[in-house]
Design a protein around this motif. Structure first.
Motif, PDB file in Angstrom:
ATOM      1  N   THR A   1       0.856  -1.183   0.000  1.00 13.24           N
ATOM      2  CA  THR A   1       0.000   0.000   0.000  1.00 13.24           C
ATOM      3  C   THR A   1       0.892   1.233   0.000  1.00 13.24           C
ATOM      4  N   ILE A   2       0.636   2.114  -0.960  1.00 10.10           N
ATOM      5  CA  ILE A   2       1.466   3.293  -1.154  1.00 10.10           C
ATOM      6  C   ILE A   2       0.602   4.530  -0.955  1.00 10.10           C
ATOM      7  N   ARG A   3       1.038   5.407  -0.070  1.00  7.78           N
ATOM      8  CA  ARG A   3       0.302   6.634   0.220  1.00  7.78           C
ATOM      9  C   ARG A   3       0.526   7.665  -0.880  1.00  7.78           C
ATOM     10  N   PRO A   4      -0.432   8.570  -1.059  1.00  8.71           N
ATOM     11  CA  PRO A   4      -0.231   9.654  -2.028  1.00  8.71           C
ATOM     12  C   PRO A   4       1.010  10.476  -1.674  1.00  8.71           C
ATOM     13  N   LEU A   5       1.643  11.049  -2.672  1.00 11.36           N
ATOM     14  CA  LEU A   5       2.838  11.882  -2.578  1.00 11.36           C
ATOM     15  C   LEU A   5       4.110  11.075  -2.328  1.00 11.36           C
ATOM     16  N   THR A   6       4.035   9.736  -2.431  1.00 12.37           N
ATOM     17  CA  THR A   6       5.198   8.874  -2.281  1.00 12.37           C
ATOM     18  C   THR A   6       5.812   8.630  -3.654  1.00 12.37           C
ATOM     19  N   VAL A   7       7.123   8.765  -3.760  1.00 10.06           N
ATOM     20  CA  VAL A   7       7.814   8.475  -5.017  1.00 10.06           C
ATOM     21  C   VAL A   7       8.031   6.967  -5.091  1.00 10.06           C
ATOM     22  N   LEU A   8       7.648   6.366  -6.221  1.00  9.08           N
ATOM     23  CA  LEU A   8       7.712   4.915  -6.389  1.00  9.08           C
ATOM     24  C   LEU A   8       9.126   4.454  -6.722  1.00  9.08           C
ATOM     25  N   GLY A   9       9.538   3.374  -6.090  1.00  2.29           N
ATOM     26  CA  GLY A   9      10.830   2.753  -6.352  1.00  2.29           C
ATOM     27  C   GLY A   9      10.632   1.382  -6.973  1.00  2.29           C
ATOM     28  N   PRO A  10      11.718   0.712  -7.363  1.00  2.00           N
ATOM     29  CA  PRO A  10      11.603  -0.608  -7.990  1.00  2.00           C
ATOM     30  C   PRO A  10      10.940  -1.657  -7.095  1.00  2.00           C
ATOM     31  N   GLN A  11      11.077  -1.509  -5.778  1.00  2.00           N
ATOM     32  CA  GLN A  11      10.488  -2.465  -4.848  1.00  2.00           C
ATOM     33  C   GLN A  11       8.981  -2.258  -4.670  1.00  2.00           C
ATOM     34  N   ASP A  12       8.445  -1.144  -5.171  1.00  2.00           N
ATOM     35  CA  ASP A  12       7.032  -0.810  -4.976  1.00  2.00           C
ATOM     36  C   ASP A  12       6.105  -1.353  -6.052  1.00  2.00           C
ATOM     37  N   VAL A  13       6.657  -1.792  -7.183  1.00  2.07           N
ATOM     38  CA  VAL A  13       5.820  -2.258  -8.300  1.00  2.07           C
ATOM     39  C   VAL A  13       6.314  -3.595  -8.820  1.00  2.07           C
ATOM     40  N   THR A  14       5.395  -4.340  -9.417  1.00  2.00           N
ATOM     41  CA  THR A  14       5.739  -5.619 -10.035  1.00  2.00           C
ATOM     42  C   THR A  14       4.782  -5.869 -11.197  1.00  2.00           C
ATOM     43  N   LEU A  15       5.115  -6.840 -12.030  1.00  2.00           N
ATOM     44  CA  LEU A  15       4.261  -7.237 -13.147  1.00  2.00           C
ATOM     45  C   LEU A  15       3.487  -8.492 -12.777  1.00  2.00           C
ATOM     46  N   VAL A  16       2.219  -8.539 -13.160  1.00  3.46           N
ATOM     47  CA  VAL A  16       1.412  -9.741 -13.006  1.00  3.46           C
ATOM     48  C   VAL A  16       0.786 -10.070 -14.354  1.00  3.46           C
ATOM     49  N   ALA A  17       0.520 -11.336 -14.574  1.00  4.47           N
ATOM     50  CA  ALA A  17      -0.108 -11.771 -15.821  1.00  4.47           C
ATOM     51  C   ALA A  17      -1.586 -11.410 -15.768  1.00  4.47           C
ATOM     52  N   ASP A  18      -1.932 -10.303 -16.378  1.00  3.15           N
ATOM     53  CA  ASP A  18      -3.301  -9.802 -16.367  1.00  3.15           C
ATOM     54  C   ASP A  18      -3.436  -8.813 -17.509  1.00  3.15           C
ATOM     55  N   ASP A  19      -4.634  -8.649 -18.000  1.00  2.55           N
ATOM     56  CA  ASP A  19      -4.875  -7.693 -19.080  1.00  2.55           C
ATOM     57  C   ASP A  19      -5.919  -6.699 -18.612  1.00  2.55           C
ATOM     58  N   THR A  20      -5.465  -5.644 -17.941  1.00  5.25           N
ATOM     59  CA  THR A  20      -6.360  -4.607 -17.436  1.00  5.25           C
ATOM     60  C   THR A  20      -6.301  -3.418 -18.388  1.00  5.25           C
ATOM     61  N   PRO A  21      -7.407  -3.105 -19.055  1.00  4.75           N
ATOM     62  CA  PRO A  21      -7.396  -1.970 -19.982  1.00  4.75           C
ATOM     63  C   PRO A  21      -7.061  -0.663 -19.254  1.00  4.75           C
ATOM     64  N   GLY A  22      -6.164   0.116 -19.845  1.00  4.02           N
ATOM     65  CA  GLY A  22      -5.808   1.407 -19.288  1.00  4.02           C
ATOM     66  C   GLY A  22      -4.722   1.372 -18.234  1.00  4.02           C
ATOM     67  N   ALA A  23      -4.274   0.188 -17.822  1.00  5.47           N
ATOM     68  CA  ALA A  23      -3.236   0.078 -16.796  1.00  5.47           C
ATOM     69  C   ALA A  23      -1.851   0.089 -17.443  1.00  5.47           C
ATOM     70  N   LEU A  24      -0.856   0.445 -16.653  1.00  2.00           N
ATOM     71  CA  LEU A  24       0.523   0.437 -17.138  1.00  2.00           C
ATOM     72  C   LEU A  24       0.973  -0.986 -17.423  1.00  2.00           C
ATOM     73  N   THR A  25       1.843  -1.145 -18.420  1.00  2.00           N
ATOM     74  CA  THR A  25       2.354  -2.471 -18.769  1.00  2.00           C
ATOM     75  C   THR A  25       3.866  -2.557 -18.602  1.00  2.00           C
ATOM     76  N   ASP A  26       4.513  -1.444 -18.276  1.00  3.58           N
ATOM     77  CA  ASP A  26       5.966  -1.416 -18.102  1.00  3.58           C
ATOM     78  C   ASP A  26       6.291  -0.789 -16.746  1.00  3.58           C
ATOM     79  N   PRO A  27       6.984  -1.524 -15.861  1.00  2.00           N
ATOM     80  CA  PRO A  27       7.315  -0.969 -14.550  1.00  2.00           C
ATOM     81  C   PRO A  27       8.153   0.303 -14.638  1.00  2.00           C
ATOM     82  N   GLY A  28       8.933   0.448 -15.694  1.00  2.00           N
ATOM     83  CA  GLY A  28       9.758   1.640 -15.878  1.00  2.00           C
ATOM     84  C   GLY A  28       8.932   2.912 -15.987  1.00  2.00           C
TER      85      GLY A  28
END
Length: 139
Positions: free
Chosen positions: A24-51
């Motif tokens: 869980t990430i609070r607003p105004l937090t800068v995201l780091g590599p440990q905060d995001v991951t990829l999952v096998a899912d097809d969500t329209p409008g969602a990001l597809t690249d962690p970068g």
């Protein structure tokens, strides 16, 4: 037999990957590599690249396992509300500089309202990479 294999491969849908929050990430937090991951899912409008998410700032609360959309994140804020900022007006060879008070929070490339401290006039300007608010044509 080969045609059946080709048809089978063409009939299976390609599974896309979606970027989700690992905690869980609070607003105004800068995201780091440990905060995001990829999952096998097809969500329209969602990001597809962690970068696309790393180094960006959360504008809303991001919950574990939920897809991250481009509107949920933005450039890290360079200017806070009520901060005194340099204003710059440029038109050709003419450059005018003044001080202003930011009336909103924002990051590089965003347009915010700023009050010119000399004239008390409210103007809109685009935040430059160096934290200067550029007003006028071409800003």
């Amino acid at each position: 037999m080969r045609s059946a294999l080709v048809l089978f491969l063409l009939a299976t849908p390609a599974m896309a990957e979606t970027v989700v929050a690992t905690r869980t990430i609070r607003p105004l937090t800068v995201l780091g590599p440990q905060d995001v991951t990829l999952v096998a899912d097809d969500t329209p409008g969602a990001l597809t690249d962690p970068g696309d998410a790393i180094g960006r700032e959360a504008h809303v609360a991001l919950y574990v396992g939920r897809p991250i959309r481009p509107s949920d994140i933005g450039a890290p804020a360079l200017i806070d509300r009520n901060q005194i900022v340099p204003l710059s007006y440029m038109a050709g060879a003419l450059e005018i500089r003044a001080e202003g008070r930011a009336l909103a929070r924002g990051g590089a490339g965003e347009v915010i309202r700023v009050m010119n401290l000399s004239s008390r006039t409210t103007v809109f300007g685009r935040i430059a990479e160096d934290g200067t608010v550029r007003v006028g044509p071409g800003s």
